[in-house]
Design an enzyme around this catalytic site. Structure first.
Site, mmCIF file in Angstrom:
data_model
loop_
_atom_site.group_PDB
_atom_site.id
_atom_site.type_symbol
_atom_site.label_atom_id
_atom_site.label_comp_id
_atom_site.label_asym_id
_atom_site.label_seq_id
_atom_site.Cartn_x
_atom_site.Cartn_y
_atom_site.Cartn_z
ATOM 1 N N TYR A 1 40.698 -27.711 -12.018
ATOM 2 C CA TYR A 1 40.591 -27.618 -10.701
ATOM 3 C C TYR A 1 41.603 -27.418 -9.986
ATOM 4 O O TYR A 1 41.624 -26.265 -9.012
ATOM 5 C CB TYR A 1 39.804 -29.172 -10.186
ATOM 6 C CG TYR A 1 39.573 -29.225 -8.855
ATOM 7 C CD1 TYR A 1 38.390 -28.354 -8.305
ATOM 8 C CD2 TYR A 1 40.368 -29.693 -7.733
ATOM 9 C CE1 TYR A 1 38.012 -28.449 -6.842
ATOM 10 C CE2 TYR A 1 40.034 -29.902 -6.576
ATOM 11 C CZ TYR A 1 38.957 -28.954 -6.047
ATOM 12 O OH TYR A 1 38.711 -29.065 -4.634
ATOM 13 N N CYS A 2 42.687 -28.076 -10.021
ATOM 14 C CA CYS A 2 43.884 -27.978 -9.438
ATOM 15 C C CYS A 2 44.358 -26.530 -9.477
ATOM 16 O O CYS A 2 45.011 -25.875 -8.917
ATOM 17 C CB CYS A 2 44.968 -28.905 -9.416
ATOM 18 S SG CYS A 2 44.565 -30.659 -9.007
#
Length: 282
Positions: free
Chosen positions: A149-150
């Site tokens: 996600y990051c």
């Protein structure tokens, strides 16, 4: 305030819905993309005549430009585009299957790129417009258990920053929106979670996962206030390139950027040893 035409992806729930409601309340016309006819009808009922729904999967590379072109023709020239559609993928790096990482980037990065690329030529010809994308505080800092996600959000940050420098000459603004923890379904039913397979991560990751699930529904951030903030920056002459939303995001992003600065300063002497004695400076 001058009335604007907005396109917002992913308006069924969450932050996208909040931004759409704020823009409609301000008197703007909003085209919102959804994934079903049922969601389309529900969205248009918010404000008949000003809320227009379109069914769209932002990962459909062939469909996105057609929808944007149709909206420009039938609704009117787009003044603001908010690429919001995306989702969270939780899991440690080692435990997250590569196929899930690819899907995370397909939606969060390439879906956003497709949306902005489709809108940009129209804005460039008019020499005005505002392109926004919802990244995350996770695009400026990283936490354990959210590497994919990051990573997707860090990628968006770089794309948006470069894009902003390319299109400023055309009178087009670009803003990366970096929300903290908001009271939406993001950490609940909208979160995809990789299966746990490696016990070595239990001590680190189990408390993090449990805390996130426990906090879901009780987050600090108010989506309606975020919507108002985003509508506000679309009305100012010099909007920010980065808009961090939430006091938790401010605290965590500031700490992360301070840590990077400290690394740069601590290793500055070693960094300089890799130059030729003479050469071109960028």
């Amino acid at each position: 305030m001058q009335k604007q035409n907005w396109l917002i992806t992913g308006v069924s729930t969450g932050l996208g819905r909040a931004v759409a409601e704020a823009a409609l309340a301000a008197g703007h016309t909003v085209v919102g993309t959804v994934r079903s006819e049922e969601d389309l009808r529900a969205f248009e009922e918010l404000r008949p005549g000003n809320a227009h729904g379109r069914v769209l999967d932002v990962t459909d590379d062939d469909a996105v430009p057609g929808v944007v072109a149709e909206v420009e023709q039938s609704v009117g020239p787009l003044d603001v585009v908010v690429a919001n559609a995306g989702y969270g993928l939780e899991g440690t790096f080692e435990e997250t299957p590569l196929a899930e990482v690819r899907r995370q980037f397909e939606v969060n990065v390439f879906g956003t790129v497709a949306t902005l690329q489709a809108a940009l030529p129209h804005m460039r010809r008019r020499r005005r417009g505002h392109l926004m994308a919802v990244t995350s505080m996770g695009g400026l800092m990283a936490v354990p258990g959210m590497s994919a996600y990051c990573g997707s959000k860090f990628a968006l940050e770089g794309i948006l920053e470069a894009l902003g420098k390319e299109v400023a000459q055309f009178g087009i603004h670009v803003t990366a929106i970096e929300p903290g923890s908001f009271r939406t379904d993001w950490a609940g039913r909208s979160m995809t979670r990789a299966a746990r397979t490696v016990d070595d991560y239990d001590e680190l990751f189990t408390p993090i996962r449990e805390a996130r699930q426990k906090a879901s529904g009780n987050q600090l951030g108010n989506p309606a206030k975020a919507g108002d903030a985003i509508v506000h920056i679309a009305s100012v002459g010099r909007p920010p390139a980065h808009l961090v939303l939430g006091s938790d995001a401010l605290r965590l992003v500031t700490a992360a950027r301070t840590a990077v600065d400290e690394d740069i300063r601590a290793w500055e002497a070693l960094s300089r040893t890799t130059d030729f004695a003479e050469g071109a400076q960028l």
